[in-house]
Design a protein around this motif. Sequence first.
Motif, PDB file in Angstrom:
ATOM      1  N   ILE A 237       0.744  -0.898  -0.180  1.00 25.78           N
ATOM      2  CA  ILE A 237      -0.028  -0.204   0.404  1.00 25.78           C
ATOM      3  C   ILE A 237       0.455   0.841  -0.378  1.00 25.78           C
ATOM      4  CG2 ILE A 237      -1.803   1.404   1.554  1.00 25.78           C
ATOM      5  CD1 ILE A 237      -2.892  -1.792   2.327  1.00 25.78           C
ATOM      6  N   ILE A 238       1.446   1.535   0.998  1.00 29.08           N
ATOM      7  CA  ILE A 238       2.419   2.432   1.245  1.00 29.08           C
ATOM      8  C   ILE A 238       3.097   2.968  -0.115  1.00 29.08           C
ATOM      9  CG2 ILE A 238       4.752   2.999   1.569  1.00 29.08           C
ATOM     10  CD1 ILE A 238       3.906   1.832   4.572  1.00 29.08           C
ATOM     11  N   GLY A 239       3.750   1.790  -0.682  1.00 32.17           N
ATOM     12  CA  GLY A 239       4.398   1.827  -2.370  1.00 32.17           C
ATOM     13  C   GLY A 239       6.042   1.345  -2.701  1.00 32.17           C
ATOM     14  N   VAL A 240       6.147   0.745  -1.320  1.00 32.08           N
ATOM     15  CA  VAL A 240       7.731   0.430  -1.021  1.00 32.08           C
ATOM     16  C   VAL A 240       8.613  -1.063  -1.620  1.00 32.08           C
ATOM     17  CG1 VAL A 240       9.483  -0.524   0.298  1.00 32.08           C
ATOM     18  CG2 VAL A 240       7.981   0.955   1.299  1.00 32.08           C
ATOM     19  N   PRO A 241       9.474  -1.109  -2.742  1.00 30.20           N
ATOM     20  CA  PRO A 241       9.176  -1.711  -4.128  1.00 30.20           C
ATOM     21  C   PRO A 241       9.576  -3.236  -2.607  1.00 30.20           C
ATOM     22  CG  PRO A 241      10.474   0.105  -4.047  1.00 30.20           C
ATOM     23  CD  PRO A 241      10.227   0.065  -2.684  1.00 30.20           C
ATOM     24  N   TYR A 242       9.729  -4.317  -3.553  1.00 30.24           N
ATOM     25  CA  TYR A 242      10.261  -6.069  -3.156  1.00 30.24           C
ATOM     26  C   TYR A 242       9.325  -5.843  -2.115  1.00 30.24           C
ATOM     27  CZ  TYR A 242      14.489  -3.466  -5.228  1.00 30.24           C
ATOM     28  OH  TYR A 242      15.096  -3.315  -5.764  1.00 30.24           O
ATOM     29  N   ALA A 268      13.546  -2.836   5.118  1.00 26.45           N
ATOM     30  CA  ALA A 268      12.648  -2.310   4.509  1.00 26.45           C
ATOM     31  C   ALA A 268      12.744  -0.520   4.847  1.00 26.45           C
ATOM     32  CB  ALA A 268      11.450  -2.713   5.185  1.00 26.45           C
ATOM     33  N   VAL A 269      13.656  -0.293   5.944  1.00 29.46           N
ATOM     34  CA  VAL A 269      13.924   0.901   6.613  1.00 29.46           C
ATOM     35  C   VAL A 269      15.080   1.751   5.131  1.00 29.46           C
ATOM     36  CG1 VAL A 269      14.832   2.862   7.917  1.00 29.46           C
ATOM     37  CG2 VAL A 269      13.374   0.856   8.534  1.00 29.46           C
ATOM     38  N   LEU A 274      16.100   4.696   0.454  1.00 28.55           N
ATOM     39  CA  LEU A 274      16.452   5.209  -0.806  1.00 28.55           C
ATOM     40  C   LEU A 274      16.078   5.435  -2.167  1.00 28.55           C
ATOM     41  CD1 LEU A 274      18.497   1.482  -1.514  1.00 28.55           C
ATOM     42  CD2 LEU A 274      19.461   3.972  -0.865  1.00 28.55           C
ATOM     43  N   HIS A 275      14.262   5.667  -1.700  1.00 33.54           N
ATOM     44  CA  HIS A 275      13.305   6.206  -2.883  1.00 33.54           C
ATOM     45  C   HIS A 275      13.064   8.520  -2.248  1.00 33.54           C
ATOM     46  CE1 HIS A 275      12.862   2.616  -3.660  1.00 33.54           C
ATOM     47  NE2 HIS A 275      12.397   2.750  -5.404  1.00 33.54           N
ATOM     48  N   SER A 276      12.704   7.820  -1.065  1.00 35.55           N
ATOM     49  CA  SER A 276      12.101   9.338  -0.558  1.00 35.55           C
ATOM     50  C   SER A 276      11.832   9.213   0.858  1.00 35.55           C
ATOM     51  CB  SER A 276      10.894   9.789  -1.279  1.00 35.55           C
ATOM     52  OG  SER A 276       9.565   8.422  -0.959  1.00 35.55           O
ATOM     53  N   TRP A 277      12.195  10.689   1.334  1.00 40.34           N
ATOM     54  CA  TRP A 277      11.875  10.934   3.276  1.00 40.34           C
ATOM     55  C   TRP A 277      10.332  10.450   3.322  1.00 40.34           C
ATOM     56  CZ3 TRP A 277       8.728  13.727   5.092  1.00 40.34           C
ATOM     57  CH2 TRP A 277       7.458  14.848   4.753  1.00 40.34           C
ATOM     58  N   GLN A 278       9.445  10.865   2.335  1.00 38.68           N
ATOM     59  CA  GLN A 278       7.944  10.775   2.836  1.00 38.68           C
ATOM     60  C   GLN A 278       8.026   8.947   2.803  1.00 38.68           C
ATOM     61  OE1 GLN A 278       9.352  12.260  -0.038  1.00 38.68           O
ATOM     62  NE2 GLN A 278       7.701  14.249   0.224  1.00 38.68           N
ATOM     63  N   MET A 279       8.216   8.115   1.533  1.00 36.65           N
ATOM     64  CA  MET A 279       8.117   6.614   1.898  1.00 36.65           C
ATOM     65  C   MET A 279       9.212   6.322   3.311  1.00 36.65           C
ATOM     66  SD  MET A 279       8.808   3.654  -0.741  1.00 36.65           S
ATOM     67  CE  MET A 279       8.451   4.275  -2.412  1.00 36.65           C
ATOM     68  N   LEU A 280      10.497   6.933   3.442  1.00 44.41           N
ATOM     69  CA  LEU A 280      10.805   6.410   5.017  1.00 44.41           C
ATOM     70  C   LEU A 280       9.860   6.397   6.132  1.00 44.41           C
ATOM     71  CD1 LEU A 280      13.672   5.189   6.164  1.00 44.41           C
ATOM     72  CD2 LEU A 280      14.089   7.409   6.104  1.00 44.41           C
ATOM     73  N   LEU A 281       9.458   6.983   6.142  1.00 44.12           N
ATOM     74  CA  LEU A 281       8.803   7.976   7.220  1.00 44.12           C
ATOM     75  C   LEU A 281       7.137   7.066   7.466  1.00 44.12           C
ATOM     76  CD1 LEU A 281       7.277   9.891   9.728  1.00 44.12           C
ATOM     77  CD2 LEU A 281       6.469  11.014   8.092  1.00 44.12           C
ATOM     78  N   PHE A 282       6.253   6.694   6.052  1.00 44.11           N
ATOM     79  CA  PHE A 282       5.390   5.856   6.054  1.00 44.11           C
ATOM     80  C   PHE A 282       5.395   4.747   6.913  1.00 44.11           C
ATOM     81  CE2 PHE A 282       3.463   8.864   3.403  1.00 44.11           C
ATOM     82  CZ  PHE A 282       2.077   9.113   4.633  1.00 44.11           C
ATOM     83  N   THR A 283       6.979   3.857   6.447  1.00 47.02           N
ATOM     84  CA  THR A 283       7.741   2.932   6.362  1.00 47.02           C
ATOM     85  C   THR A 283       8.037   2.496   8.329  1.00 47.02           C
ATOM     86  OG1 THR A 283       8.568   2.709   4.489  1.00 47.02           O
ATOM     87  CG2 THR A 283       8.951   1.226   6.130  1.00 47.02           C
ATOM     88  N   VAL A 284       8.139   3.237   8.752  1.00 47.01           N
ATOM     89  CA  VAL A 284       8.849   3.508   9.953  1.00 47.01           C
ATOM     90  C   VAL A 284       7.875   3.681  10.824  1.00 47.01           C
ATOM     91  CG1 VAL A 284       9.848   5.083  12.033  1.00 47.01           C
ATOM     92  CG2 VAL A 284      10.743   4.982   9.508  1.00 47.01           C
TER      93      VAL A 284
END
Length: 354
Positions: A237-242, A268-269, A274-284
């Motif tokens: 849903i977040i769009g993280v690869p793999y 995962a973090v 590697l993609h964006s700080w927004q994706m990093l924030l949502f992943t954390v």
Amino acid sequence: MEHTRGIKWIIRLSITILVLLCIYFFLQVSPLWLPVLQVLSKVAIPLLIAAIITYLLHPIIENAHAYGLPRPVAVLIIYLLFFGGIAYLITAAFPYVVEQLREFVENLPYIIQQIQQWSNLFERQISALPEGMQVQLADWMTGLEAQAESLGERILDTLGSIIGSFIYFIVIPFLVFYLLKDYQLIEKVAWYVTPKKWRKEGVAFIRDVDQSLGNYIRGQILVSMCVGLIAMIGLWIIGVPYPIILGLFIGMTDIIPYFGAFLGAFPAVIVAALHSWQMLLFTVLLIFILQQIEGNILSPIIVGKSVHLHPILIMVALLIGVETAGILGLVLAVPVLSVVKVVLLHLRTNLLNH
């Protein structure tokens, strides 16, 4: 009296020397028995895996039989559901897993390059720290880079070993079926083979190990599967690869108490960063929510406190496990500690009774 005691010490010393000589001779002739041991270990692996699967599935069959379902029918249904489900998951997910692994291996040089850039930036930031701390942190970053560089090779080696062990995937289901079908017969054979003076204590010991260990293993596997599935969906849903690979890794590492959350979240973090700080924030945030669900809902309901071990003992066992056997040691630390606890309790009980 002194003469008798001296003779006993001489006998004990002689026995000790004889045992040491036998061990020395046994080690000297290792070229003769090592090939046989290697063959036996290869034969023992599918038997051990089949025995573990049988141990995990047997209570489900007993519960189904208790509700009036004939035992052979219960064995057949549970067997087909278990291996049929695994086969379906493998055939359905395998193409996606292979595709994501291919993409990951192709992008691995870019990931390593980014980690090296972060490492250089990190080294510049720690230049103001004391020299000893700088050396320790630099060594840690060097080890991290080396692990990242060898990750692709290890993934390929693991896939190769899985493909090379394909015969196990054929043999194990048949072994499990016959072990489940003849479970009661195996119990009877074990009962009659065991000396009579050990039977009562042996049954009590096995029952205590099963109560302490069985529920924990079954519950922890179910919790890990739920965590892995939720992680896959959340990362997708977040769009993280793999998402499939990373979700599987999070689920597998969740088996490890305490340390598993950090090990599973790290890849995962990194990928999200590697993609964006927004994706990093949502992943954390996803990892945090996942750990709250696992710690406050899934584990208390499914696993409970089946092992009854103090957290300090678990932490010490995990540290010993990682030092002696790496990741495998982390996975086996709590089950081994549970068995050791039962052994010590039974030894204490027997010693007090005698």
